[in-house]
Design an enzyme around this catalytic site. Structure first.
Site, PDB file in Angstrom:
ATOM      1  N   THR A 148       0.818  -1.212   0.000  1.00 21.79           N
ATOM      2  CA  THR A 148       0.000   0.000   0.000  1.00 21.79           C
ATOM      3  C   THR A 148       0.856   1.268   0.000  1.00 21.79           C
ATOM      4  O   THR A 148       1.869   1.350   0.678  1.00 21.79           O
ATOM      5  CB  THR A 148      -0.900  -0.010   1.239  1.00 21.79           C
ATOM      6  OG1 THR A 148      -1.679  -1.203   1.212  1.00 21.79           O
ATOM      7  CG2 THR A 148      -1.817   1.194   1.267  1.00 21.79           C
ATOM      8  N   GLY A 187       2.151  -2.756   8.396  1.00 24.14           N
ATOM      9  CA  GLY A 187       2.367  -3.028   9.807  1.00 24.14           C
ATOM     10  C   GLY A 187       3.818  -3.389  10.084  1.00 24.14           C
ATOM     11  O   GLY A 187       4.414  -4.175   9.354  1.00 24.14           O
ATOM     12  N   GLU A 434      -6.079  -5.670   3.020  1.00 23.94           N
ATOM     13  CA  GLU A 434      -6.164  -6.691   1.963  1.00 23.94           C
ATOM     14  C   GLU A 434      -7.406  -6.539   1.096  1.00 23.94           C
ATOM     15  O   GLU A 434      -7.938  -7.525   0.605  1.00 23.94           O
ATOM     16  CB  GLU A 434      -6.102  -8.095   2.566  1.00 23.94           C
ATOM     17  CG  GLU A 434      -4.870  -8.366   3.383  1.00 23.94           C
ATOM     18  CD  GLU A 434      -3.605  -7.986   2.640  1.00 23.94           C
ATOM     19  OE1 GLU A 434      -3.437  -8.434   1.515  1.00 23.94           O
ATOM     20  OE2 GLU A 434      -2.809  -7.207   3.201  1.00 23.94           O
TER      21      GLU A 434
END
Lengths: 656, 656
Positions: A148, A187, A434
């Site tokens: 992303t 993350g 996702e």
């Protein structure tokens, strides 16, 4: 038992005991279905006890901490987790996972475990795996999954980060060419990871070769300082995952060796020759894996919330039928049942659906070692599409269900002591990560349209025929001539398949309407869930348990009909009377299910430690638990808070 | 404009400019409708500037703080707020309220302002008011509103706290007789308030006289220490309102003077003679006021979320129609429009509904000085019931809408930088406080059943005939013979009234089904909203604006039909074709509204300071704003976090 004769705080545990006495099935039989063989259950109990006894991992004080504090504590937990696995020789991945999820708080090494390592495993060639996996397993390299970007989320095709190959040095030059191309969200990327799997657009000799995956070193393995050309940091607080350092990363012409591209499927040779993967989807196979796993995440989340809500509603009294009468258990109210019971059913639905999808995934994965022909690629596409549709449907259903349950718990549901807020805040990440719903339903819906328009190139569908609805009779009307017939499996299953086909045909006719496509996708996903749930119930061997789970299956089906009645009434497939019957049958089933409600959530087999809820305790001693929780609030350390002297006293004494 | 020729970060502001150029109406005309006369707007701007310039009140760092830190900071803000009002001589209650809500974070004095003082004003007799109100206005006494107990929330009749009158000393003895009788939840009760309005069951000579309200001193006005017999504290973290000390309170035979009972309606004389209030509802009139005010809270919340979501969706690009084509604005996707546009409409619906209900409230309030006859008590009951039904409907619609908008903003919606999480967390308290949905729909539904079964004792209904639906023709079918006719006001209004009446009759026939009663309540509330919204649009004088707001009204109506199509198709009131037409018309209206979408949220007139959202900025410069926000994250103070050395380094170097 009346409220005048007994303190409500003492009554609450007795009410839960009473509930358990009315169950018509053996709860342990249900736990066996959910958690598998007894030796696995015993081992899991041992593992859970290790976590409960661990001074660091047993901490549940997250609700008192801000983002920075949660992150720092979660680093400590990461270390304690690795230490615990090593100390007790826990090497089995399933056991390690069980320990990890018992901790109840995502750790900064979350993505390292769940995405970084699996990506290396599935996307690297054998030589690369031999080099990197041992380092990753032992945390010497700790990774993020950097797909992303600030300007692009689910739409992989919009990725702006570039990877230009330099054949002279045999290196890729990774670069963030625009403000919006910086990686944003991954993350562990902000403060924890020293490597990442990075998705960038590959250019060979100036030619665009599509988005590929690269292993990129980010921080010095000795000092942990960012490497030259790399800027990384944390993106700040979020709704949940406060214990994780979701981060950003800017790359300024960073060079990595050619062999740091993940080369199982796509390849770049030393001279710059490109071999493209047999399917675009192979590069994103980790995403497919996660989308399937999300169904399991859905199961756990709604099972947790339903357990808390149901036990609380059994222990809680509110309102009398008439003056002077004893108060009702909240669980006796129809609205409360209508909030809770379908969500208990949804929990079992998600569990059984995950099992089928896991089988399908393993079937597809097992093909990867052989040749990938049309049939194999179709099955991969079908898995990708179905998993996308299920994720879109179930994350939304579960998120809405958790919030509905929380609201049905009144003020105590708004309090962190119930743990419903925390569970919701973490879970709803799954609605987004996702792939957001709107992107997923397009992927799913477009696949279905393709199958409608073209012959399907496979004869067998393995664990479940995911496209059975295409054979439904679109001109059929519901055959039920009595209200009770609406509960019959064939009647319910047909209703969902016909609805899905009708909506798909409408979407086909509407061409560009995304809304029609969405309706078709969700309707198909819902019929898959109903089929998986039914298949699961039919395989249950204990007849008493099976009978109750079949009622839950019927309740689930009728609930979805009621929620989408307009769609089921399309072309009057259901008549107005049949629609009303469906509602009547749903309300009737609430009464039938009522005596088993608490036993059904006990059947999920979730421990008090995992629930971490003052109002969801197994023993029902909810009021003393709430009072005990409040004693931990740091504001209660003194009767008069420090802020009083500084700000409140001047206000109260009007000395402005 | 293509994404290749311009950095997306630079493109985003241009996209918002483009949006504003396509508006077909004058945004200022809309702001005038929402915010009233220009001099009021100018004054509000002055007040807002005072807050923005205040070093304490302009703070927006709450997302970095835990509960204790937010509370302490909010005490500082409380002091700064009082100081600012004094310094600038702001005494008008409306202006003070405007300043208060501009701060954007609830303060520990929240309930003191919104419930404690209003309760003293409406429930005390003149002598009591003269004694206590000056102290309350100047914060010398600062109060909580202590109704909810650990064991009982919305159900006031379950309150266990007792007030026994002792005629010898002319005192009430207040006591918490059970564990569950402790007060639990009241805002400001834990650490801030030194007094509270307390609801307790009154006993005179052992005889139960129902729940009454008392003014109870809690803390010493000099030391702020809890008074003898009083135990108070904070109940711990919650989803929102972290800046407020929601508290608990245990009373151990605490004595207060007889005249500390609030005696405007109920009275206890020195000898213990009791005068009961003319209506039970009078004692809870503060709750009715709050329920009406919640409609305004709903308006603000959904207007904020819709503004952020719509601007973001205009500035954000994602996905191309075909390879090589420029990417689409997210706002061009039908699903995004279907998430956003009905919620913009919901914002206007709530605003107009609040205005009507405020009129009704003032009409009822104005009667209180005269005799209360059957007609007056009926109007009070009607207000109470309607406000309850509206609160049940609108808090749920707005909460679900905010969360839907947040999810439609993808990852950036999950980030605190969007401010959508914070706004949602604070707002959803409104689904619970002052009555949860299930309690409210019963109060509303039972009132409607009474009106169905008995003649209504009033001739005129004032601002709006709230019971007009009882006159609808329950056997009618929808008269639309073309899709377009479904947009006609009389067709839409009739559809909602017939549906409400049908569901009420079904609820009447079903007798004990709470679910049927809920459907009737929500359907009636929805028809009220539709009527108020329509009445508001009809009163708009600017024709271009009115035309656009009428489209929004149609869109709102068709959206609710689509969402509850099963109910509108009951007895085939709508045929299958008409149901499909409704959906087609809804999708067509999305296209019609599209060019005005950004102008319509601009029309809410919410400042960037109030929005506090990196992605909802007026200028559309969202990506630089997101990057700037991340620099404030405390974790980014150093490249290597302190936790690295303690926990991460040992992990990475495998020194377990």
């Amino acid at each position: 038992m009346t409220s005048s004769s007994l303190d409500l705080a003492d009554l609450a545990p007795l009410l839960l005991k009473k509930e358990r006495a009315t169950a018509t099935f053996d709860v342990q039989a249900c736990i066996d279905v959910v958690h598998g063989p007894r030796d696995v259950q015993a081992r899991n109990q041992q593992l859970l006890d290790l976590v409960i006894q661990d001074p660091v991992l047993s901490d549940r004080g997250m609700i008192y901490r801000n983002h920075k504090e949660r992150y720092e504590k979660a680093l400590e937990k990461s270390f304690a987790y690795a230490k615990l696995l090593e100390k007790h020789g826990i090497t089995d991945p399933a056991e390690a996972s069980f320990v990890y999820y018992s901790i109840g708080e995502p750790l900064p090494i979350d993505v390292h475990r769940s995405m970084f390592i699996p990506t290396l495993e599935t996307q690297m060639d054998d030589e690369q795996k031999a080099q990197w996996l041992p380092l990753a397993y032992s945390y010497q390299i700790t990774g993020a999954y950097a797909q992303t970007e600030l300007g692009h989320g689910s739409n992989v095709q919009g990725i702006e980060t570039t990877a230009h190959y330099d054949p002279k040095t045999q290196e890729f030059i990774l670069h963030s060419p625009t403000i919006t191309s910086r990686k944003w969200w991954p993350g562990g990327l902000g403060k924890t990871a020293n490597h990442c799997v990075l998705h960038a657009r590959l250019f060979l000799d100036g030619q665009d070769r599509g988005v590929q995956a690269f292993l990129v070193p980010l921080r010095d393995r000795t000092t942990h300082e960012p490497l030259p050309g790399v800027t990384v940091g944390d993106i700040g607080p979020k709704i949940g995952f406060q214990s994780v350092d979701n981060g950003f990363c800017v790359l300024d012409h960073v060079r990595i060796p050619r062999r740091n591209m993940l080369m199982r499927f796509a390849k770049v040779e030393a001279d710059g020759t490109f071999f493209k993967p047999p399917s675009d989807k192979l590069v994103y196979f980790t995403m497919v894996k996660i989308r399937v796993f999300v169904v399991f995440v859905c199961y756990r989340a709604i099972a947790f919330a339903a357990t808390i809500g149901t036990r609380f509603s059994a222990a809680r009294l509110q309102g009398a039928r008439a003056k002077g009468k004893p108060e009702n258990q909240v669980l006796d109210y129809e609205n409360q049942q209508l909030t809770l019971f379908p969500r208990i059913a949804l929990g079992y639905a998600c569990m059984f659906t995950f099992r089928v999808m896991e089988q399908v995934y393993n079937q597809v994965l097992s093909q990867f070692d052989g040749e990938l022909g049309i049939e194999q690629l179709f099955l991969l596409g079908q898995l990708h599409a179905t998993a996308s549709g299920l994720k879109a449907l179930l994350t939304e259903e579960v998120a809405n269900g958790m919030e509905a349950i929380r609201r049905a718990c009144g003020g105590h549901g708004y309090s962190a002591s119930s743990n419903l807020p925390y569970l919701f805040q973490v879970f709803i990440g799954a609605c987004t990560y996702e792939g957001t719903k709107d992107v997923l339903v397009q992927q799913h819906g477009n696949f279905l349209l393709k199958c409608l328009r073209n012959p399907v190139p496979v004869s067998s569908n393995g664990a479940l025929d995911l496209l059975a609805f295409l054979q439904a009779d679109v001109h059929a009307k519901c055959t039920a001539t009595t209200p009770q017939q609406l509960r019959e499996p064939q009647v319910l299953l047909q209703a969902f398949q016909v609805r899905a086909l009708k909506l798909l045909l409408r979407a086909d006719a509407a061409k560009t309407s995304l809304h029609h496509l969405t309706q078709a996708s969700l309707a198909h996903a819902e019929s898959i869930v109903l089929s998986c749930f039914y298949q699961g119930v039919m395989a249950v061997s204990d007849p008493k348990l099976q009978a109750v789970l079949l009622q839950m299956w019927q309740l689930y089906g009728l609930w979805r009909i009621q929620a989408n009645l307009g769609e089921f009434r399309l072309d009057d497939y259901l008549s107005s009377s049949q629609g009303a019957w469906a509602q009547d049958q749903l309300l009737e089933l609430l009464q039938i299910v009522r005596p088993n409600a608490v036993a059904l959530v006990d059947g999920f087999g979730i421990s008090d430690f995992e629930l971490n809820s003052a109002i969801g305790r197994y023993d029902g001693d909810i009021y003393r638990a709430l009072i005990e929780r409040a004693t931990h609030e740091p504001l209660n350390a003194t009767d008069v808070t420090p802020g009083y002297h500084k700000w409140l006293k001047p206000l109260l004494t009007a000395k402005l």
